[in-house]
Design a protein around this motif. Structure first.
Motif, short mmCIF file in Angstrom:
data_model
loop_
_atom_site.label_atom_id
_atom_site.label_comp_id
_atom_site.label_asym_id
_atom_site.label_seq_id
_atom_site.Cartn_x
_atom_site.Cartn_y
_atom_site.Cartn_z
N LYS A 141 -43.89 35.55 -33.65
CA LYS A 141 -42.77 34.80 -32.23
C LYS A 141 -43.37 34.18 -31.06
N ALA A 142 -44.66 34.83 -31.21
CA ALA A 142 -45.56 34.41 -29.48
C ALA A 142 -45.97 32.42 -29.05
N GLY A 143 -45.56 32.12 -30.34
CA GLY A 143 -46.18 30.39 -30.41
C GLY A 143 -44.81 29.81 -29.92
N ARG A 144 -43.93 30.76 -30.44
CA ARG A 144 -42.04 30.13 -30.29
C ARG A 144 -41.93 30.40 -29.28
N GLN A 145 -41.78 31.47 -28.68
CA GLN A 145 -41.76 32.21 -27.07
C GLN A 145 -42.55 31.98 -25.95
N HIS A 146 -43.49 31.15 -26.20
CA HIS A 146 -44.42 30.37 -25.54
C HIS A 146 -44.03 28.73 -25.07
N GLU A 147 -43.22 28.17 -26.75
CA GLU A 147 -43.05 26.55 -26.52
C GLU A 147 -41.40 26.59 -25.76
N LYS A 148 -40.85 28.66 -25.80
CA LYS A 148 -39.66 28.31 -25.18
C LYS A 148 -39.70 28.16 -24.09
#
Length: 202
Positions: A141-148
């Motif tokens: 989930k790291a990439g998704r949370q960073h994008e948010k």
């Protein structure tokens, strides 16, 4: 569940958190932490040396059914972005998000996960089991949370999201105009003037 009292290393200001009792933690939520050493060469010149702790995210089982995919600009959008930049004579640059995924903090509604210390690391340096407050490198989930988080920051800073491409943004101020795409942890930028380019990078 936390057991034991807080421990402090003698003659040091660094304190270790209480040990975590893992018997009630689903094994699928415990990721192995590993040190990754990376050297990058460009031509014959040594240019970069990296060391970071990475969670083995391929072992994470999504028992909560959470979305993990990280969005990025469509390749057709990237082609159009570069074509417009070249045709209009704009300045092309790029921002690399330093320590990008370490910025993705767990929110109040996020399910916790745990990290197991790398093999051979003594408990005096790092607890055997840790509950991090952010999504470590390697977590699905790291990439998704960073994008948010990055998207929220752009919108709060005056950028406008495209109605055709959710990963494209534009900015217009007294210095000029700029357009930006989000591609994982990098952002290509086209700027109408040097001044607005410096403003965006700052």
């Amino acid at each position: 569940r936390l057991v034991g009292s807080e421990m402090c290393i003698r003659d040091s200001d660094m304190c270790l958190p209480p040990e975590i009792d893992i018997k009630d933690i689903p094994p699928d939520l415990i990721l192995q932490l590993m040190p990754i050493w990376q050297k990058k060469y460009e031509g014959l010149d040594f240019s970069k040396f990296k060391c970071r702790m990475v969670a083995l995210g391929n072992r994470w089982k999504n028992i909560f059914g959470e979305a993990t995919t990280s969005g990025m600009a469509n390749m057709e959008t990237v082609k159009a972005f570069l074509a417009v930049c070249a045709a209009s004579g704009r300045i092309l640059s790029k921002i690399d998000h330093k320590t990008a995924f370490l910025q993705a903090k767990l929110g109040p509604d996020d399910h916790p996960y745990y990290l197991r210390a790398p093999p051979g690391v003594p408990a005096s340096i790092m607890p055997h089991i840790m509950q991090p407050a952010a999504y470590a490198y390697g977590h699905p989930k790291a990439g998704r949370q960073h994008e948010k988080k990055y998207s929220a920051m752009l919108l709060a800073s005056g950028w406008v999201r495209s109605s055709y491409e959710r990963y494209a943004y534009s900015l217009c101020n007294d210095l000029g105009q700029a357009c930006l795409l989000t591609i994982v942890d990098e952002s290509p930028i086209q700027s109408s003037t040097i001044a607005v380019r410096e403003f965006v990078h700052a």
